[in-house]
Design a protein around this motif. Structure first.
Motif, short mmCIF file in Angstrom:
data_model
loop_
_atom_site.label_atom_id
_atom_site.label_comp_id
_atom_site.label_asym_id
_atom_site.label_seq_id
_atom_site.Cartn_x
_atom_site.Cartn_y
_atom_site.Cartn_z
N GLU A 158 -0.51 3.38 -7.44
CA GLU A 158 -1.53 3.40 -6.37
C GLU A 158 -2.94 3.40 -6.93
O GLU A 158 -3.84 2.80 -6.36
N ARG A 159 -3.14 4.06 -8.06
CA ARG A 159 -4.48 4.05 -8.69
C ARG A 159 -4.80 2.66 -9.22
O ARG A 159 -5.94 2.21 -9.15
N ILE A 160 -3.80 1.96 -9.74
CA ILE A 160 -4.02 0.59 -10.22
C ILE A 160 -4.38 -0.32 -9.05
O ILE A 160 -5.27 -1.16 -9.15
N LYS A 161 -3.67 -0.17 -7.93
CA LYS A 161 -3.97 -0.99 -6.75
C LYS A 161 -5.43 -0.84 -6.32
O LYS A 161 -6.05 -1.78 -5.85
N ALA A 162 -5.97 0.37 -6.49
CA ALA A 162 -7.35 0.64 -6.09
C ALA A 162 -8.37 0.29 -7.18
O ALA A 162 -9.57 0.36 -6.96
N ALA A 163 -7.87 -0.09 -8.36
CA ALA A 163 -8.76 -0.37 -9.50
C ALA A 163 -9.55 -1.65 -9.28
O ALA A 163 -9.13 -2.54 -8.54
#
Length: 159
Positions: free
Chosen positions: A115-120
């Motif tokens: 999820e953090r990668i998706k928001a990166a």
């Protein structure tokens, strides 16, 4: 986590942390094995490798490995995620030292949840960022909690 020399990784230090300049390697690799890898490898053998998060969930694949030509080192791995047959994929530049090569599972581990990668910050194949821009590069390293590689040995690619 164990380092390649089987000494424990100090707690709180990310793979590729202080004292290293590249991706960490786990999985029982032999330093003196015949042939290439895993310490010296052709970049095209790593492109297409899957990238997983700490829980083992697949995030995407390595699409490109970007070189800092003047510095003689790997600057980023470009992660491709989502899409179908390359259409609709989102690309993310990952600091090389944010990755750990797992030789047993034949993948890279990124210490960040999906999820953090998706928001990166990301980009698509038609709109690449100016990767030679120091402000952009610093922002990417900060997002992943990694010290910029050029600061470790006082090398400035933009000097």
């Amino acid at each position: 986590m164990q380092r390649i020399d089987n000494t424990p990784e100090p707690p709180g230090i990310p793979p590729g942390g202080p004292g290293t300049k590249g991706a960490a390697i786990i999985g029982g690799a032999e330093q003196h094995s015949a042939g290439p890898g895993p310490f010296v490898m052709a970049s095209d053998t790593l492109e297409g490798n899957k990238v997983v998060d700490p829980s083992g969930e697949e995030i995407g694949t390595i699409d490109h490995i970007m070189l800092d030509v003047l510095g003689g080192r790997i600057a980023y791995a470009v992660l491709a995620m989502g899409g179908f047959l390359g259409i609709g994929e989102k690309l993310h530049a990952l600091p090389w030292s944010a990755l750990t090569l797992d030789t047993r599972r034949k993948c890279f581990v990124l210490g960040v949840e999906r999820e953090r990668i998706k928001a990166a910050p990301g980009f698509d194949k038609e709109h690449w960022p100016t990767m030679a821009n120091s402000q952009w590069a610093t922002t990417i390293h900060e997002y992943y909690g990694i010290s910029p590689y050029w600061e470790k040995d006082r090398y400035d690619p933009w000097a």
